[in-house]
Design a protein around this motif. Structure first.
Motif, PDB file in Angstrom:
ATOM      1  N   ARG A  55      44.832  17.041  31.920  1.00 32.17           N
ATOM      2  CA  ARG A  55      43.494  17.672  31.954  1.00 32.17           C
ATOM      3  C   ARG A  55      42.447  16.712  31.409  1.00 32.17           C
ATOM      4  O   ARG A  55      41.364  16.568  31.967  1.00 32.17           O
ATOM      5  N   THR A  94      39.693  29.261  37.034  1.00 29.84           N
ATOM      6  CA  THR A  94      39.690  28.906  35.601  1.00 29.84           C
ATOM      7  C   THR A  94      40.858  29.510  34.833  1.00 29.84           C
ATOM      8  O   THR A  94      41.219  29.012  33.768  1.00 29.84           O
ATOM      9  N   GLY A  95      41.445  30.604  35.346  1.00 28.99           N
ATOM     10  CA  GLY A  95      42.589  31.223  34.682  1.00 28.99           C
ATOM     11  C   GLY A  95      42.232  31.664  33.278  1.00 28.99           C
ATOM     12  O   GLY A  95      41.288  32.436  33.064  1.00 28.99           O
ATOM     13  N   ASP A  98      35.729  34.554  43.537  1.00 24.37           N
ATOM     14  CA  ASP A  98      36.649  33.963  44.521  1.00 24.37           C
ATOM     15  C   ASP A  98      36.107  32.604  44.978  1.00 24.37           C
ATOM     16  O   ASP A  98      34.936  32.506  45.369  1.00 24.37           O
ATOM     17  N   SER A  99      36.965  31.614  44.983  1.00 22.55           N
ATOM     18  CA  SER A  99      36.562  30.265  45.402  1.00 22.55           C
ATOM     19  C   SER A  99      36.088  30.234  46.855  1.00 22.55           C
ATOM     20  O   SER A  99      35.385  29.321  47.259  1.00 22.55           O
ATOM     21  N   GLU A 100      36.502  31.227  47.622  1.00 19.23           N
ATOM     22  CA  GLU A 100      36.180  31.176  49.055  1.00 19.23           C
ATOM     23  C   GLU A 100      34.851  31.861  49.384  1.00 19.23           C
ATOM     24  O   GLU A 100      34.374  31.762  50.519  1.00 19.23           O
ATOM     25  N   ASN A 151      46.698  27.383  45.277  1.00 20.87           N
ATOM     26  CA  ASN A 151      46.822  28.838  45.366  1.00 20.87           C
ATOM     27  C   ASN A 151      45.797  29.487  46.277  1.00 20.87           C
ATOM     28  O   ASN A 151      45.859  30.691  46.507  1.00 20.87           O
TER      29      ASN A 151
HETATM   30  C1  LIG Z   1      47.986  27.882  37.968  1.00 23.72           C
HETATM   31  S1  LIG Z   1      46.590  28.832  37.516  1.00 23.72           S
HETATM   32  C2  LIG Z   1      45.491  27.609  36.868  1.00 23.72           C
HETATM   33  C3  LIG Z   1      44.598  28.147  35.787  1.00 23.72           C
HETATM   34  C4  LIG Z   1      43.743  27.126  35.051  1.00 23.72           C
HETATM   35  N1  LIG Z   1      42.852  26.407  35.939  1.00 23.72           N
HETATM   36  C5  LIG Z   1      44.594  26.134  34.310  1.00 23.72           C
HETATM   37  O1  LIG Z   1      44.385  24.936  34.470  1.00 23.72           O
HETATM   38  O2  LIG Z   1      45.447  26.543  33.529  1.00 23.72           O
HETATM   39  C6  LIG Z   1      45.883  29.154  39.099  1.00 23.72           C
HETATM   40  C7  LIG Z   1      44.711  30.137  39.035  1.00 23.72           C
HETATM   41  O3  LIG Z   1      44.065  30.126  40.316  1.00 23.72           O
HETATM   42  C8  LIG Z   1      43.517  31.424  40.493  1.00 23.72           C
HETATM   43  N2  LIG Z   1      43.124  31.554  41.901  1.00 23.72           N
HETATM   44  C9  LIG Z   1      43.915  31.538  42.988  1.00 23.72           C
HETATM   45  N3  LIG Z   1      43.203  31.691  44.109  1.00 23.72           N
HETATM   46  C10 LIG Z   1      41.907  31.787  43.731  1.00 23.72           C
HETATM   47  C11 LIG Z   1      40.694  31.945  44.418  1.00 23.72           C
HETATM   48  N4  LIG Z   1      40.666  32.071  45.735  1.00 23.72           N
HETATM   49  N5  LIG Z   1      39.549  31.994  43.713  1.00 23.72           N
HETATM   50  C12 LIG Z   1      39.561  31.889  42.359  1.00 23.72           C
HETATM   51  N6  LIG Z   1      40.689  31.756  41.637  1.00 23.72           N
HETATM   52  C13 LIG Z   1      41.843  31.701  42.309  1.00 23.72           C
HETATM   53  C14 LIG Z   1      44.649  32.320  40.017  1.00 23.72           C
HETATM   54  O4  LIG Z   1      44.245  33.631  39.780  1.00 23.72           O
HETATM   55  C15 LIG Z   1      45.103  31.573  38.754  1.00 23.72           C
HETATM   56  O5  LIG Z   1      44.453  32.043  37.594  1.00 23.72           O
END
Ligand SMILES: C[S@@+](CC[C@H](N)C(=O)[O-])C[C@H]1O[C@@H](n2cnc3c(N)ncnc32)[C@H](O)[C@@H]1O
Length: 247
Positions: free
Chosen positions: A50, A70-71, A120-122, A142
């Motif tokens: 990171r 961001t999780g 949502d990223s999209e 994801n």
């Molecule tokens: C592996 S985690 C990573 C979390 C954080 N970025 C980290 O570095 O620990 C993946 C994250 O992507 C999110 N995610 C998946 N698809 C997404 C989308 N379309 N828009 C926003 N978040 C999304 C999930 O909900 C999850 O919290």
């Protein structure tokens, strides 16, 4: 819209839900153990990855930042400590992950600097040209529609702004590959079952990493989404990569 092999890799192939809903539910269910498992399964290496990714933004000195997927907010928190931008917004589709992240912000008294929003990223809920820089750590793999997510991030970047993506990739070294495959196929899902009661989530981790476009393939996707000055760097024998592109 372009389709990629990993777009159809889902946490539960037997489920009727679309990928996005499955992913959100999966992260909701493991949120309480997510930070612990990240540190434990990577033996703390993820923090170094990171930091290296965030360092790609040091020269730019961004003020307004977005952390996509961001999780629990780890990337946003570390970015704030390293670069001290004016403000960071984190968005994610998993409310379970965001809740844990918000608790951390309160504990660390970072509420005035970082906000975590459901998003949502999209379909990013911000106007064009809003952010100086965007980070996505372990998120793009994801996305349900990778290309749409990349285009949306480009839309909300200011001209001259930069995207930094941190994502798993696959090692090339033949000897190391064996150990890596053993770890990803059996050991990580085993610990996932033990600590988060969710073996499927850590099986999905491996399946999605195996199917995800990496290295120059991902750079080509960034370019076709409209990013310029793209480049990538591999980390830790290639098990992780940093991808950058500018608007
Ligand atoms: C592996 S985690 C990573 C979390 C954080 N970025 C980290 O570095 O620990 C993946 C994250 O992507 C999110 N995610 C998946 N698809 C997404 C989308 N379309 N828009 C926003 N978040 C999304 C999930 O909900 C999850 O919290």
């Amino acid at each position: 819209m372009a389709k990629f092999a990993h777009d159809v890799i889902v946490p539960d192939a037997g489920s009727q839900l679309e990928k996005k809903d499955q992913v959100a539910h999966m992260f909701d269910s493991i949120a309480y153990r997510y930070d612990f498992l990240n540190r434990f399964l990577s033996a703390g290496t993820d923090v170094g990855w990171r930091k290296k990714a965030i360092n790609e933004l040091r020269q730019l000195q961004p003020e307004k930042m977005l952390d996509v997927a961001t999780g629990t907010g780890d990337m946003a928190i570390l970015t704030y400590h390293m670069l001290q931008p004016q403000h960071i917004t984190g968005i994610d589709i998993s409310n379970g992950m965001l809740d844990i992240g918000r608790k951390k912000l309160v504990e660390k008294q970072l509420n005035g600097h970082i906000e975590l929003l459901s998003g949502d990223s999209e379909t990013i809920n911000f106007p064009d040209h809003t952010f100086d820089a965007i980070t996505v750590a372990f998120g793009v793999r994801n996305f349900q529609h990778l290309e749409k997510g990349l285009q949306e991030m480009l839309r909300v970047l200011k001209p001259g702004g930069k995207l930094v993506v941190l994502e798993f990739s696959r090692p090339k070294n033949v000897l190391f590959k064996g150990v890596y495959n053993l770890y990803m196929n059996f050991i990580a899902p085993g610990f996932g079952k033990m600590f988060a009661k969710n073996k499927k989530a850590y099986r999905y981790l491996n399946d999605s990493v195996q199917a995800f476009p990496e290295r120059q393939d991902f750079i080509n996707i960034l370019k076709s989404a409209g990013y310029r000055d793209t480049y990538y760097k591999t980390l830790s024998l290639g098990i992780c990569s940093i991808y950058c592109g500018s608007k």
